[in-house]
Scaffold this motif. Structure first.
Motif, PDB file in Angstrom:
ATOM      1  N   THR A 164       0.794  -1.227   0.000  1.00  0.00           N
ATOM      2  CA  THR A 164       0.000   0.000   0.000  1.00  0.00           C
ATOM      3  C   THR A 164       0.829   1.282   0.000  1.00  0.00           C
ATOM      4  O   THR A 164       0.279   2.359  -0.209  1.00  0.00           O
ATOM      5  CB  THR A 164      -0.930   0.032   1.228  1.00  0.00           C
ATOM      6  N   GLU A 165       2.145   1.179   0.235  1.00  0.00           N
ATOM      7  CA  GLU A 165       2.936   2.394   0.399  1.00  0.00           C
ATOM      8  C   GLU A 165       4.409   2.124   0.097  1.00  0.00           C
ATOM      9  O   GLU A 165       4.922   1.034   0.331  1.00  0.00           O
ATOM     10  CB  GLU A 165       2.791   2.916   1.833  1.00  0.00           C
ATOM     11  N   ARG A 166       5.076   3.156  -0.416  1.00  0.00           N
ATOM     12  CA  ARG A 166       6.534   3.149  -0.557  1.00  0.00           C
ATOM     13  C   ARG A 166       7.065   4.190   0.431  1.00  0.00           C
ATOM     14  O   ARG A 166       6.808   5.376   0.271  1.00  0.00           O
ATOM     15  CB  ARG A 166       6.942   3.510  -1.985  1.00  0.00           C
ATOM     16  N   ARG A 167       7.817   3.737   1.442  1.00  0.00           N
ATOM     17  CA  ARG A 167       8.243   4.639   2.516  1.00  0.00           C
ATOM     18  C   ARG A 167       9.759   4.591   2.684  1.00  0.00           C
ATOM     19  O   ARG A 167      10.359   3.522   2.784  1.00  0.00           O
ATOM     20  CB  ARG A 167       7.569   4.276   3.840  1.00  0.00           C
ATOM     21  N   VAL A 168      10.357   5.787   2.741  1.00  0.00           N
ATOM     22  CA  VAL A 168      11.777   5.944   3.047  1.00  0.00           C
ATOM     23  C   VAL A 168      11.865   6.763   4.324  1.00  0.00           C
ATOM     24  O   VAL A 168      11.288   7.859   4.405  1.00  0.00           O
ATOM     25  CB  VAL A 168      12.519   6.653   1.894  1.00  0.00           C
ATOM     26  N   THR A 169      12.556   6.255   5.318  1.00  0.00           N
ATOM     27  CA  THR A 169      12.748   6.971   6.581  1.00  0.00           C
ATOM     28  C   THR A 169      14.144   7.558   6.607  1.00  0.00           C
ATOM     29  O   THR A 169      15.132   6.826   6.535  1.00  0.00           O
ATOM     30  CB  THR A 169      12.542   6.042   7.785  1.00  0.00           C
ATOM     31  N   LEU A 170      14.207   8.885   6.690  1.00  0.00           N
ATOM     32  CA  LEU A 170      15.496   9.584   6.759  1.00  0.00           C
ATOM     33  C   LEU A 170      15.938   9.654   8.215  1.00  0.00           C
ATOM     34  O   LEU A 170      15.329  10.351   9.019  1.00  0.00           O
ATOM     35  CB  LEU A 170      15.362  10.982   6.155  1.00  0.00           C
ATOM     36  N   ARG A 171      17.006   8.931   8.543  1.00  0.00           N
ATOM     37  CA  ARG A 171      17.509   8.900   9.910  1.00  0.00           C
ATOM     38  C   ARG A 171      18.386  10.118  10.213  1.00  0.00           C
ATOM     39  O   ARG A 171      18.352  10.661  11.307  1.00  0.00           O
ATOM     40  CB  ARG A 171      18.328   7.632  10.138  1.00  0.00           C
ATOM     41  N   GLN A 172      19.205  10.494   9.249  1.00  0.00           N
ATOM     42  CA  GLN A 172      20.055  11.668   9.409  1.00  0.00           C
ATOM     43  C   GLN A 172      20.535  12.097   8.036  1.00  0.00           C
ATOM     44  O   GLN A 172      20.485  11.345   7.058  1.00  0.00           O
ATOM     45  CB  GLN A 172      21.253  11.375  10.312  1.00  0.00           C
ATOM     46  N   GLY A 173      20.944  13.372   7.948  1.00  0.00           N
ATOM     47  CA  GLY A 173      21.524  13.865   6.712  1.00  0.00           C
ATOM     48  C   GLY A 173      20.507  14.387   5.721  1.00  0.00           C
ATOM     49  O   GLY A 173      19.486  14.980   6.098  1.00  0.00           O
ATOM     50  N   GLU A 174      20.755  14.121   4.436  1.00  0.00           N
ATOM     51  CA  GLU A 174      19.991  14.741   3.355  1.00  0.00           C
ATOM     52  C   GLU A 174      19.902  13.785   2.177  1.00  0.00           C
ATOM     53  O   GLU A 174      20.849  13.060   1.876  1.00  0.00           O
ATOM     54  CB  GLU A 174      20.693  16.035   2.929  1.00  0.00           C
ATOM     55  N   ILE A 175      18.762  13.813   1.488  1.00  0.00           N
ATOM     56  CA  ILE A 175      18.582  12.970   0.313  1.00  0.00           C
ATOM     57  C   ILE A 175      17.910  13.756  -0.803  1.00  0.00           C
ATOM     58  O   ILE A 175      17.162  14.717  -0.561  1.00  0.00           O
ATOM     59  CB  ILE A 175      17.743  11.714   0.612  1.00  0.00           C
ATOM     60  N   LEU A 176      18.195  13.347  -2.024  1.00  0.00           N
ATOM     61  CA  LEU A 176      17.452  13.765  -3.207  1.00  0.00           C
ATOM     62  C   LEU A 176      16.617  12.572  -3.649  1.00  0.00           C
ATOM     63  O   LEU A 176      17.142  11.471  -3.815  1.00  0.00           O
ATOM     64  CB  LEU A 176      18.398  14.194  -4.319  1.00  0.00           C
ATOM     65  N   VAL A 177      15.320  12.787  -3.831  1.00  0.00           N
ATOM     66  CA  VAL A 177      14.389  11.730  -4.202  1.00  0.00           C
ATOM     67  C   VAL A 177      13.948  11.941  -5.641  1.00  0.00           C
ATOM     68  O   VAL A 177      13.486  13.034  -5.998  1.00  0.00           O
ATOM     69  CB  VAL A 177      13.151  11.736  -3.276  1.00  0.00           C
ATOM     70  N   VAL A 178      14.100  10.910  -6.459  1.00  0.00           N
ATOM     71  CA  VAL A 178      13.602  10.922  -7.838  1.00  0.00           C
ATOM     72  C   VAL A 178      12.606   9.774  -7.931  1.00  0.00           C
ATOM     73  O   VAL A 178      12.994   8.605  -8.005  1.00  0.00           O
ATOM     74  CB  VAL A 178      14.736  10.766  -8.866  1.00  0.00           C
ATOM     75  N   VAL A 179      11.322  10.100  -7.913  1.00  0.00           N
ATOM     76  CA  VAL A 179      10.265   9.099  -7.744  1.00  0.00           C
ATOM     77  C   VAL A 179       9.826   8.544  -9.091  1.00  0.00           C
ATOM     78  O   VAL A 179       9.517   9.295 -10.024  1.00  0.00           O
ATOM     79  CB  VAL A 179       9.059   9.705  -7.008  1.00  0.00           C
ATOM     80  N   ALA A 180       9.780   7.221  -9.191  1.00  0.00           N
ATOM     81  CA  ALA A 180       9.267   6.550 -10.388  1.00  0.00           C
ATOM     82  C   ALA A 180       7.764   6.342 -10.249  1.00  0.00           C
ATOM     83  O   ALA A 180       7.238   6.181  -9.141  1.00  0.00           O
ATOM     84  CB  ALA A 180       9.967   5.214 -10.576  1.00  0.00           C
ATOM     85  N   LYS A 181       7.075   6.342 -11.382  1.00  0.00           N
ATOM     86  CA  LYS A 181       5.649   6.041 -11.359  1.00  0.00           C
ATOM     87  C   LYS A 181       5.444   4.595 -10.930  1.00  0.00           C
ATOM     88  O   LYS A 181       6.241   3.712 -11.227  1.00  0.00           O
ATOM     89  CB  LYS A 181       5.035   6.276 -12.734  1.00  0.00           C
ATOM     90  N   ASP A 182       4.349   4.365 -10.214  1.00  0.00           N
ATOM     91  CA  ASP A 182       4.076   3.042  -9.655  1.00  0.00           C
ATOM     92  C   ASP A 182       2.747   2.534 -10.178  1.00  0.00           C
ATOM     93  O   ASP A 182       1.713   3.189 -10.028  1.00  0.00           O
ATOM     94  CB  ASP A 182       4.048   3.125  -8.122  1.00  0.00           C
ATOM     95  N   GLY A 183       2.792   1.330 -10.803  1.00  0.00           N
ATOM     96  CA  GLY A 183       1.571   0.788 -11.394  1.00  0.00           C
ATOM     97  C   GLY A 183       0.486   0.504 -10.391  1.00  0.00           C
ATOM     98  O   GLY A 183      -0.701   0.525 -10.714  1.00  0.00           O
ATOM     99  N   ALA A 184       0.873   0.228  -9.130  1.00  0.00           N
ATOM    100  CA  ALA A 184      -0.112  -0.055  -8.091  1.00  0.00           C
ATOM    101  C   ALA A 184      -0.611   1.214  -7.410  1.00  0.00           C
ATOM    102  O   ALA A 184      -1.399   1.147  -6.471  1.00  0.00           O
ATOM    103  CB  ALA A 184       0.493  -0.986  -7.044  1.00  0.00           C
ATOM    104  N   SER A 185      -0.144   2.372  -7.874  1.00  0.00           N
ATOM    105  CA  SER A 185      -0.563   3.671  -7.321  1.00  0.00           C
ATOM    106  C   SER A 185      -0.257   3.797  -5.829  1.00  0.00           C
ATOM    107  O   SER A 185      -1.025   4.402  -5.073  1.00  0.00           O
ATOM    108  CB  SER A 185      -2.059   3.911  -7.575  1.00  0.00           C
ATOM    109  N   ARG A 186       0.858   3.236  -5.401  1.00  0.00           N
ATOM    110  CA  ARG A 186       1.252   3.374  -3.994  1.00  0.00           C
ATOM    111  C   ARG A 186       1.895   4.738  -3.780  1.00  0.00           C
ATOM    112  O   ARG A 186       2.778   5.135  -4.544  1.00  0.00           O
ATOM    113  CB  ARG A 186       2.252   2.275  -3.614  1.00  0.00           C
ATOM    114  N   PRO A 187       1.486   5.469  -2.766  1.00  0.00           N
ATOM    115  CA  PRO A 187       2.136   6.757  -2.491  1.00  0.00           C
ATOM    116  C   PRO A 187       3.596   6.551  -2.103  1.00  0.00           C
ATOM    117  O   PRO A 187       3.969   5.528  -1.528  1.00  0.00           O
ATOM    118  CB  PRO A 187       1.324   7.328  -1.325  1.00  0.00           C
ATOM    119  N   PHE A 188       4.416   7.562  -2.422  1.00  0.00           N
ATOM    120  CA  PHE A 188       5.832   7.560  -2.054  1.00  0.00           C
ATOM    121  C   PHE A 188       6.017   8.591  -0.952  1.00  0.00           C
ATOM    122  O   PHE A 188       5.745   9.779  -1.146  1.00  0.00           O
ATOM    123  CB  PHE A 188       6.704   7.905  -3.261  1.00  0.00           C
TER     124      PHE A 188
END
Length: 343
Positions: A164-188
């Motif tokens: 149901t979901e695509r989740r990334v947990t940022l523990r520390q620091g910084e990220i750049l996110v480049v999100v791909a389309k998802d056929g199952a329509s799961r939120p990122f």
């Protein structure tokens, strides 16, 4: 393993230790929800060896906590990196088939003396992250759906994909996110201790600061939501905009230049009319040596330009453009001082 064996202190097997490490990392992250807490409780109650592994790792991290105050972040991270590398080597061929979580646990168990001082500057959430970078390092992670995460210097994330979901947990620091389309329509969703930044498009950066989370949207749109407030407190941020997220508020930030906001992912620092102390603070994030300077003495100096993030070229360029001197007389310390005008 029966209850008697567990109570006698026998070491849990590797799979159980790895799972315990996952739960310890999640519970210490500051980004848990009620369902996470309940799932952890059920796992601990499912078997005596689960609870034993949980208590064993808690005790291990607790023993690491006391002596760490005298180490700088760079020194402790160096110890941790060496310990993990040596622990993976000591674990033999089997370790190459294990996750980063297991490798960190193995290093901790085998090399306790080396890790003794690492707790305060490198807590479990950092040691046990799915993906991490050292000071000065960047890393590109391609996820299962072809989304990409670029980790900046000294950063750590966990990744959890469900039905149901695509989740990334940022523990520390910084990220750049480049999100791909998802056929199952799961939120990122990118989660931090302060809340969430959910993609409605493709590209954004998330940086965990000392007292909040900064989100820069470089393409499309992102919904930012504080952790402790109602959904009505969420805010949509469009490309070229930013937001500052705390646990109780999502505050609109200044307009951004998308290219400048992503410049760090190309090993560049792009600044426009920025006070020199802030520029030096940014450069310091990528260096193992300490940058020492008197902020008040340099506060009136401002600079614009594009500078490399690694090496000494940026400092040399600043010294050519501004009335400052860069001195490296003390090992591990780089001093930036105001140049004294000739008499």
């Amino acid at each position: 393993m029966n209850k008697q064996a567990a109570s006698a202190g026998a070491m849990p097997n590797r799979a159980v230790l790895e799972r315990a490490a996952h739960w310890l990392s999640l519970m210490s992250s500051g980004a848990t929800v009620a369902a996470d807490i309940e799932a952890c409780r059920r796992w601990r109650d499912a078997a005596p060896e689960h609870e034993q592994a949980w208590k064993h790792l808690q005790s291990l991290w607790g023993e690491l906590a006391e002596p760490a105050g005298g180490l700088t972040g760079g020194q402790a991270r160096t110890l941790v990196n060496r310990a993990v590398a040596a622990g993976v080597k000591a674990a033999g061929p089997l370790s190459r088939r294990r996750s980063p979580v297991f490798k960190a646990i193995w290093a901790a168990l085998v090399l306790m003396p080396l890790l003794w001082a690492a707790w305060r500057v490198a807590p479990p959430a950092w040691l046990l992250a799915d993906y991490a970078t050292r000071v000065g390092q960047q890393r590109v992670v391609v996820l299962d759906d072809d989304s990409r995460i670029v980790l900046n210097t000294d950063s750590a994330i966990d990744v959890h994909y469900s039905d149901t979901e695509r989740r990334v947990t940022l523990r520390q620091g910084e990220i750049l996110v480049v999100v791909a389309k998802d056929g199952a329509s799961r939120p990122f969703v990118v989660a931090t201790r302060d809340g969430t930044a959910s993609a409605k498009g493709t590209r954004y950066t998330v940086r965990l600061m000392q007292d909040g989370t900064r989100v820069n949207v470089t393409e499309s749109e992102v919904a930012v939501c504080p952790r402790d407030e109602l959904a009505a407190q969420c805010r949509d941020v469009r490309a070229g905009g930013s937001a500052y997220l705390t646990r109780v508020a999502a505050v609109p930030g200044p307009a951004i230049d998308p290219a400048a906001a992503e410049a760090w992912s190309r090993q560049r620092l792009n600044v426009r009319d920025m006070p020199l102390p802030l520029v030096l603070d940014e450069l310091a994030r990528y260096r193992r040596e300490m940058l020492w300077f008197d902020e008040a003495a340099l506060a009136d100096l401002r600079i614009s330009g594009v500078f490399p993030l690694t090496g000494d070229d940026a400092l040399a360029s600043l010294a050519d453009s501004l009335p400052i001197e860069v001195k490296q007389g003390i090992p591990g310390v780089v001093r930036i001082e105001r140049r004294v005008p000739p008499k």
